[in-house]
Every structure is written in structure tokens, then in C-alpha cells.
Design a protein around this motif. Structure first.
Motif, PDB file in Angstrom:
ATOM      1  N   ILE A 266     -15.158  -3.031   8.553  1.00  0.00           N
ATOM      2  CA  ILE A 266     -14.513  -1.921   9.256  1.00  0.00           C
ATOM      3  C   ILE A 266     -13.477  -2.439  10.231  1.00  0.00           C
ATOM      4  N   CYS A 267     -13.586  -3.706  10.577  1.00  0.00           N
ATOM      5  CA  CYS A 267     -12.665  -4.214  11.582  1.00  0.00           C
ATOM      6  C   CYS A 267     -12.295  -5.635  11.188  1.00  0.00           C
ATOM      7  N   ARG A 268     -10.987  -5.898  11.074  1.00  0.00           N
ATOM      8  CA  ARG A 268     -10.561  -7.249  10.705  1.00  0.00           C
ATOM      9  C   ARG A 268      -9.827  -7.893  11.862  1.00  0.00           C
ATOM     10  N   SER A 269     -10.274  -7.582  13.096  1.00  0.00           N
ATOM     11  CA  SER A 269      -9.513  -8.055  14.252  1.00  0.00           C
ATOM     12  C   SER A 269      -9.498  -9.583  14.352  1.00  0.00           C
ATOM     13  N   ASP A 270     -10.443 -10.252  13.661  1.00  0.00           N
ATOM     14  CA  ASP A 270     -10.436 -11.717  13.699  1.00  0.00           C
ATOM     15  C   ASP A 270      -9.418 -12.315  12.725  1.00  0.00           C
ATOM     16  N   ASP A 271      -8.945 -11.499  11.781  1.00  0.00           N
ATOM     17  CA  ASP A 271      -7.922 -11.988  10.862  1.00  0.00           C
ATOM     18  C   ASP A 271      -6.568 -11.928  11.563  1.00  0.00           C
ATOM     19  N   SER A 272      -5.636 -12.768  11.105  1.00  0.00           N
ATOM     20  CA  SER A 272      -4.309 -12.759  11.729  1.00  0.00           C
ATOM     21  C   SER A 272      -3.594 -11.451  11.378  1.00  0.00           C
ATOM     22  N   TRP A 273      -2.538 -11.152  12.149  1.00  0.00           N
ATOM     23  CA  TRP A 273      -1.757  -9.938  11.912  1.00  0.00           C
ATOM     24  C   TRP A 273      -1.202  -9.931  10.490  1.00  0.00           C
ATOM     25  N   LEU A 274      -0.706 -11.106  10.062  1.00  0.00           N
ATOM     26  CA  LEU A 274      -0.080 -11.204   8.745  1.00  0.00           C
ATOM     27  C   LEU A 274      -1.101 -10.936   7.640  1.00  0.00           C
ATOM     28  N   LYS A 275      -2.326 -11.485   7.818  1.00  0.00           N
ATOM     29  CA  LYS A 275      -3.348 -11.319   6.785  1.00  0.00           C
ATOM     30  C   LYS A 275      -3.762  -9.851   6.672  1.00  0.00           C
ATOM     31  N   ARG A 276      -3.881  -9.187   7.838  1.00  0.00           N
ATOM     32  CA  ARG A 276      -4.278  -7.779   7.809  1.00  0.00           C
ATOM     33  C   ARG A 276      -3.189  -6.932   7.149  1.00  0.00           C
ATOM     34  N   ALA A 277      -1.924  -7.229   7.513  1.00  0.00           N
ATOM     35  CA  ALA A 277      -0.817  -6.438   6.972  1.00  0.00           C
ATOM     36  C   ALA A 277      -0.706  -6.647   5.459  1.00  0.00           C
ATOM     37  N   THR A 278      -0.819  -7.913   5.014  1.00  0.00           N
ATOM     38  CA  THR A 278      -0.672  -8.166   3.579  1.00  0.00           C
ATOM     39  C   THR A 278      -1.849  -7.560   2.811  1.00  0.00           C
ATOM     40  N   ALA A 279      -3.059  -7.639   3.402  1.00  0.00           N
ATOM     41  CA  ALA A 279      -4.225  -7.072   2.718  1.00  0.00           C
ATOM     42  C   ALA A 279      -4.050  -5.556   2.571  1.00  0.00           C
ATOM     43  N   LYS A 280      -3.564  -4.910   3.642  1.00  0.00           N
ATOM     44  CA  LYS A 280      -3.383  -3.460   3.606  1.00  0.00           C
ATOM     45  C   LYS A 280      -2.345  -3.085   2.540  1.00  0.00           C
ATOM     46  N   GLY A 281      -1.242  -3.862   2.535  1.00  0.00           N
ATOM     47  CA  GLY A 281      -0.184  -3.628   1.552  1.00  0.00           C
ATOM     48  C   GLY A 281      -0.721  -3.777   0.141  1.00  0.00           C
ATOM     49  N   PHE A 282      -1.542  -4.812  -0.061  1.00  0.00           N
ATOM     50  CA  PHE A 282      -2.089  -5.048  -1.389  1.00  0.00           C
ATOM     51  C   PHE A 282      -2.938  -3.872  -1.862  1.00  0.00           C
ATOM     52  N   TYR A 283      -3.869  -3.417  -1.007  1.00  0.00           N
ATOM     53  CA  TYR A 283      -4.750  -2.309  -1.412  1.00  0.00           C
ATOM     54  C   TYR A 283      -3.934  -1.056  -1.717  1.00  0.00           C
ATOM     55  N   ARG A 284      -2.877  -0.836  -0.917  1.00  0.00           N
ATOM     56  CA  ARG A 284      -2.047   0.350  -1.131  1.00  0.00           C
ATOM     57  C   ARG A 284      -1.361   0.280  -2.500  1.00  0.00           C
ATOM     58  N   VAL A 285      -0.706  -0.870  -2.763  1.00  0.00           N
ATOM     59  CA  VAL A 285       0.007  -1.010  -4.038  1.00  0.00           C
ATOM     60  C   VAL A 285      -0.984  -0.948  -5.195  1.00  0.00           C
ATOM     61  N   PHE A 286      -2.085  -1.698  -5.063  1.00  0.00           N
ATOM     62  CA  PHE A 286      -3.056  -1.767  -6.159  1.00  0.00           C
ATOM     63  C   PHE A 286      -3.589  -0.382  -6.501  1.00  0.00           C
ATOM     64  N   ASN A 287      -4.013   0.345  -5.457  1.00  0.00           N
ATOM     65  CA  ASN A 287      -4.639   1.634  -5.718  1.00  0.00           C
ATOM     66  C   ASN A 287      -3.651   2.683  -6.209  1.00  0.00           C
ATOM     67  N   ARG A 288      -2.367   2.499  -5.892  1.00  0.00           N
ATOM     68  CA  ARG A 288      -1.371   3.426  -6.407  1.00  0.00           C
ATOM     69  C   ARG A 288      -1.118   3.147  -7.894  1.00  0.00           C
ATOM     70  N   LEU A 289      -1.139   1.879  -8.267  1.00  0.00           N
ATOM     71  CA  LEU A 289      -0.811   1.515  -9.647  1.00  0.00           C
ATOM     72  C   LEU A 289      -1.998   1.619 -10.595  1.00  0.00           C
ATOM     73  N   SER A 290      -3.170   1.222 -10.091  1.00  0.00           N
ATOM     74  CA  SER A 290      -4.302   1.067 -11.007  1.00  0.00           C
ATOM     75  C   SER A 290      -5.011   2.398 -11.259  1.00  0.00           C
ATOM     76  N   GLU A 291      -5.557   2.522 -12.483  1.00  0.00           N
ATOM     77  CA  GLU A 291      -6.287   3.757 -12.816  1.00  0.00           C
ATOM     78  C   GLU A 291      -7.612   3.816 -12.069  1.00  0.00           C
ATOM     79  N   HIS A 292      -8.197   2.644 -11.826  1.00  0.00           N
ATOM     80  CA  HIS A 292      -9.476   2.617 -11.121  1.00  0.00           C
ATOM     81  C   HIS A 292      -9.260   2.004  -9.749  1.00  0.00           C
ATOM     82  N   ALA A 293      -9.353   2.844  -8.721  1.00  0.00           N
ATOM     83  CA  ALA A 293      -9.108   2.358  -7.367  1.00  0.00           C
ATOM     84  C   ALA A 293     -10.199   1.370  -6.960  1.00  0.00           C
ATOM     85  N   ILE A 294      -9.844   0.413  -6.123  1.00  0.00           N
ATOM     86  CA  ILE A 294     -10.879  -0.446  -5.554  1.00  0.00           C
ATOM     87  C   ILE A 294     -11.033  -0.062  -4.082  1.00  0.00           C
ATOM     88  N   PRO A 295     -12.276  -0.072  -3.571  1.00  0.00           N
ATOM     89  CA  PRO A 295     -12.467   0.321  -2.177  1.00  0.00           C
ATOM     90  C   PRO A 295     -11.787  -0.669  -1.246  1.00  0.00           C
TER      91      PRO A 295
END
Ligand code: UDP
Ligand code: MG
Length: 341
Positions: A150-179
Motif C-alpha cells: 500500500i505504500c512504497r515510500s521506501d522506494d526511490s521517486w523514480l522507481k515509484r513513478a516508473t512502476a506506476k507508469g508500467f501498471y497504467r500502460v500494461f493494464n490499458r493494453l492487456s486483456e487481463h489486468a494485473i493488480p
């Protein structure tokens, strides 16, 4: 520890009678699958925490820990094997070299015999204290129990931003969303494990496979702590390639995008061609045209190369699949029980 000895004896009895679980004595077997790569310092603290978590559960659950040594170059194997001498619940699967976490996880799952299987990191970033909660959801009927950060405050800003971007792109493209923010740490029922093992693909993105399987899913949440020992084996470049593997192995949407882009651009080109033709017929031949010509050449050249690149991504993966190489190569498998006898 008396209870530990009883559990072990019970499990031995169950195994030697050819059963996978300790059903005769109502003990369910939980398999912890732990990929390890250069983690010599992390083994001891990990085992201590696991013992603490399972001690109060000893009446209901037995557990086994399957360490998959993913080509470690330090004393990881030694650390595990010295503990195996006294703990028959440990199992060590040695891979012949570093195959990466996804392959190591598959090797571990292939060797797990439990009624439930829990992939977990050895660095204690996946808190073992969540396991009793996961087991409670499992007992209520969930076949998959995800552990979501629920909280990734220990991860760097870049890691959190890239992870968020990845989930957004993945879930928009893929038929089966990943949590979002669910890693490999989750509980999988035996039924799910058997389905996952049937999936023959070589380019593995386990996170997506685990959700693709379906079944009743529950969730527990946690705050991801910092790594206790050592350093992360994932560079940004490796994460980027992993993200590409994830997207290209889960969806063909990037191919389809080109059908629409191509169609749209063809329409625009047709309109532009008609305009030029009409202008030439009405106004006459217009010699200067360098800017529009060069812009069109560059635009279409670039787009063509990009689209070919996307095709290449898929062709490369098709090539890996048709070669049908094994996902991992075993060097040796050591069972704690064999040693204890
Ligand atoms: N790991 C592995 N093979 C690799 C890289 C990592 O088996 O090539 C293991 C590692 O030992 C750890 C888990 O995968 O138990 C998670 O790795 P790490 O902590 O480096 O990843 P992060 O927590 O940064 O995502
Ligand atoms: Mg980690």
C-alpha cells in the motif's frame, strides 16, 4: 523444540506413504518458494523469521522451504546446506547458472509439494508475518491471495513513478489486468499451481500468469520495508526489459495499434494527395516543395522503422518460444530430509 520435531516426523510419515500432504494427521503443507541470488547474509535472518511465524501454526500447518539457488557466486549454497543438516524441511534446488528470478521461481514451483505455495523474497521485503493472514483467506476458500504494497515510500521517486507508469500502460493494453503493486509474494492454491505449471511459455512474466489463471482471489496489504541485507539485483535496464517482456508476452495490442495508425495515416496521405493533385490541375505545377517532401519522407521512414521494431519484438519472442529450450537447467537438488536420515 518438541512441536517442530513432531511436525517433521508427521511430514516424513506423509511423504514416505507417498502422499503429498500430511492429511492423515490433518496437517496441511505450505511450500515457501524462495529464489536466491548472492544472498549469503540473508538466509539466517529469513529462516529465523519463518520459524517464528510458523511456530504458533504448528498444529495446523507443516511447511517446507524450497530455496532456488539462481547461480549465486557467494556462499549462499553453503549457508543453506549447513542449515539443511539440522532442518529437514529445507530443500535446495541449484540452477546451473543465473537464469533470472522468473525462471528460478518456476524451478521452485516445480519442486513444491505443498497444498499451498507461497513465492517469497529472501531479503525480508515480503514480510513473513503476512502468511497467517494469507492462510486464513485461503481457508475461507480463496485460491489466490495477493499481497499488495500500500505504500512504497521506501522506494526511490523514480522507481515509484516508473512502476506506476508500467501498471497504467500494461493494464490499458492487456486483456487481463494485473493488480497494481502486487509482486510475486502471494499464496497460490495447489489447483492454481498445477495450472501455472501447465503453461508452456518460455518468456515468463509470472505476475501476469498468476492473474491470468483466475479463480477466487483475496488480498492482504502491507507496507514494503527496505532490504535488510545486500543490494537489489534489478537495475533499471533489467526492469525495462522485464517490463517489455511483460507487455509483449501478455498482449498483441502494440501490433494492432499499427493497423489503426497505418489506416489513419493512409487516409491523411490520400487527402493530401488529392489536394495536391487538384491544386496542380487548377493552379498549375508548383516546383518548390522541398519542405513537405522531406517532412513526409522522414515521418513515414521513422514510423516504418518503429513499426518494424514492434514486429521484431514479437518475432524475437516467437523465436524463443519455438526453440523450446528449457526454462532453467538444474545442477543438483538437495532434499533436507535425505540428509536427516
Ligand atoms: N533473485 C534471483 N535471481 C536474480 C535476481 C534476484 O533469484 O537474478 C532473487 C533475490 O535473491 C531475491 C528476490 O529474487 O530473493 C528479489 O530480488 P531483489 O530483492 O533483488 O528484487 P527487488 O526486491 O529489488 O525487486
Ligand atoms: Mg528485494
Amino acid at each position: 523444540m518438541a512441536s517442530k520435531a513432531t511436525v517433521t516426523a508427521d511430514k516424513n510419515a506423509a511423504r514416505s506413504s507417498g502422499k503429498r500432504t500430511g492429511r492423515a494427521n490433518k496437517l496441511k503443507l505450505v511450500s515457501l518458494v524462495v529464489p536466491v541470488f548472492n544472498e549469503q547474509q540473508a538466509i539466517e535472518p529469513f529462516l529465523t523469521r519463518i520459524e517464528d511465524v510458523f511456530a504458533p501454526l504448528a498444529k495446523t500447518y507443516a511447511y517446507e522451504i524450497i530455496f532456488v539457488n539462481d547461480g549465486s557466486r557467494d556462499a549462499t549454497e553453503f549457508a543453506i546446506r549447513s542449515r539443511m543438516l539440522e532442518d529437514p524441511r529445507l530443500c535446495l534446488v541449484n540452477l546451473s547458472r543465473n537464469f533470472g528470478k522468473e525462471a528460478a521461481l518456476c524451478a521452485g514451483i516445480d519442486h513444491a509439494r505443498g497444498d499451498a505455495c507461497i513465492p517469497i523474497d529472501v531479503d525480508l521485503q515480503d514480510p513473513p508475518e503476512l502468511i497467517p493472514d494469507m492462510l486464513a483467506h485461503w481457508e475461507k476458500g480463496a485460491k489466490v491471495v495477493n499481497a499488495r504494497r500500500i505504500c512504497r515510500s521506501d522506494d526511490s521517486w523514480l522507481k515509484r513513478a516508473t512502476a506506476k507508469g508500467f501498471y497504467r500502460v500494461f493494464n490499458r493494453l492487456s486483456e487481463h489486468a494485473i493488480p497494481q503493486n502486487v509482486g510475486d509474494f502471494r499464496l497460490l492454491d495447489r489447483q492454481v499451481v498445477d495450472v501455472v505449471r501447465e503453461l508452456g511459455e518460455r518468456v515468463r512474466f509470472n505476475k501476469a500468469l498468476f492473474s491470468w489463471v483466475g479463480f477466487e482471489t483475496a488480498e492482504v496489504t502491507f507496507k514494503r520495508p527496505k532490504r535488510e541485507h545486500g543490494t537489489s539485483g534489478w537495475s533499471y535496464w533489467r526492469l525495462w526489459n522485464f517490463a517489455l517482456d511483460g507487455i509483449f508476452s501478455s498482449t498483441t495490442a502494440p501490433l494492432r495499434i499499427w493497423t489503426y495508425t497505418g489506416g489513419f495515416l493512409a487516409m491523411l496521405s490520400f487527402l493530401y494527395a488529392t489536394t495536391i493533385l487538384l491544386r496542380t490541375l487548377i493552379v498549375g505545377v508548383d516546383v518548390p516543395g522541398y519542405a513537405s517532401t522531406i517532412i513526409l519522407i522522414l515521418l513515414f521512414g521513422g514510423l516504418n522503422l518503429f513499426a518494424i521494431g514492434i514486429l521484431g519484438e514479437y518475432i524475437g519472442r516467437i523465436y524463443s518460444e519455438v526453440r523450446e529450450r528449457p526454462l532453467y537447467v538444474l545442477r543438483s537438488v538437495h532434499n533436507g530430509q535425505d540428509k536427516a536420515k
